[in-house]
Design an enzyme around this catalytic site. Structure first.
Site: not given
Ligand code: UD1
Length: 368
Positions: A210
């Protein structure tokens, strides 16, 4: 004493759960001063699979407040969390804001709390990858620069903090609350519904990806998936796909032989599939800790790690260049892997130690 406990994204939930249990136990067993707390979910992760299922399985109480921050760019997400938490502080001012890990919620809430006059305690403080391209590294450094109490997981973290000028009296080497969760749930693991249908016995690898550095560039992601699929050479690869990675994969044409793609798994199912696998290929940090404790071989597809103890004592091996992965994957499949040694204090009592320490702090006298 009044605490805010902050949890926002998937890896936070297994770190905060044991702390809540330890506070509840402290309050039951002590006739003296009670610890009052609010659990604040920032809403950084919001899907059933990424959030709610963890609350249910880890028996974490319903949050007092959900800030509903949701997704967005780094700045948008951080700003939503900060403005939401500032409002929550106007209603109830804690003595200490407890943040865990290194996600955007960790940094955002620590800044808001400290500016409002609360102390900040950082669980998993002091770990450093040295890689400033990772949003998490910036989150760690900013958070630690304003942290009052560091609860650390490793000797390396203690050294990093001292090197950065923090006083030893602020640093408490307590162990790893994520491992508290792991050890507390090993006898409750759940076989996922698809397991018998899709996997041919226990002869499979688990893959998770991820990190923006691996999944945001379609060419790089394609190269990683092709390399793993080819090197597994017939061994099945179970791949629970993170939403960020799934979005990117939807635009890719590839079919990957022997790869079984599933939704992100709930905690008890994920640990079940890892604990029964030949080994794990990942770019997560937390998973390298869990595999080290379970003595499951682990390959990390990154150039650095903020958790060197998982290499020194655990089962983790760094693979900075995907072209070097095939020989290691073959070695993993053939069972020639180092055995894990015990990592100090990773024995399930970190949260208890944290709460013991918190209960002995004389906060009101220190507060500004
Ligand atoms: C975040 C953390 C990372 C952690 C990871 C675990 C930061 C900078 N990054 O990264 O350290 O290892 O979480 O997963 O805080 N999304 C969904 N549903 C959700 C959550 C996210 O669809 O419930 C999608 C969204 O489109 C979003 C993307 O995933 O834009 C990324 O989510 P985000 O919270 O920005 O970062 P992660 O890559 O999950």
């Amino acid at each position: 004493m009044k605490l805010d406990l902050i949890a926002g994204a998937r890896p936070n939930f297994m770190k905060i759960g044991p702390i809540i249990k330890a506070i509840d136990l402290h309050n039951q067993n002590n006739t003296g001063q009670k610890i009052e707390y609010r659990l604040i979910h920032t809403g950084q992760h919001y899907d059933q699979n990424m959030s709610q299922s963890f609350f249910e399985q880890l028996d974490i109480p319903h949050p007092h407040i959900n800030l509903g921050a949701g997704s967005g760019t780094q700045a948008v997400q951080t700003a939503h969390i900060m403005t939401g938490y500032e409002k929550a502080l106007a209603e109830w001012m804690p003595d200490i804001c407890i943040v865990v890990g290194d996600v955007n919620s960790t940094m955002a809430c620590s800044i808001v709390a400290r500016k409002a006059g609360a102390k900040v305690a950082h669980v998993e403080g002091g770990i450093r990858s040295g890689d400033w391209t990772m949003p998490e590294e910036i989150n760690r450094i900013v958070t630690d620069s304003i942290t009052n109490y560091f609860f650390t997981t490793s000797e390396e973290a203690n050294k990093n903090l001292v090197k950065e000028g923090h006083d030893k009296s602020q640093i408490f080497y307590v162990g790893n609350t994520m491992i508290d969760s792991l050890l507390g749930h090993l006898n409750k693991l759940k076989k996922p519904d698809f397991f018998d249908e899709q996997l041919h016995g226990d002869n499979y690898l688990v893959l998770t990806l991820h990190r923006p550095s691996n999944v945001d560039d379609p060419e790089k992601l394609t190269q990683i998936l092709n390399t793993i699929s080819a090197s597994a050479n017939g061994t099945q690869v179970l791949f629970p796909v993170h939403p960020r990675t799934r979005k990117m994969m939807e635009s890719l044409p590839g079919q990957y032989q022997n790869m079984i793609l599933v939704e992100p798994l709930p905690y008890l199912e994920f640990i079940y599939v890892v604990s029964n696998s030949i080994g794990v290929i990942t770019d997560s940090g937390g998973i390298t800790e869990e595999t080290s404790v379970m003595n499951i071989p682990c390959i990390t597809l990154r150039t650095t790690t903020e958790r060197p103890e998982t290499i020194r004592l655990g089962t983790n091996e760094l693979v900075p260049d995907i072209n070097d992965a095939p020989s290691l994957i073959q070695r993993m499949i053939s069972g020639q892997w180092k055995k894990a040694q015990l990592i100090p204090f990773w024995e399930g009592k970190a949260a208890e130690r944290i709460v013991d320490i918190l209960s002995q702090l004389s906060i009101p006298a220190n507060r500004k």
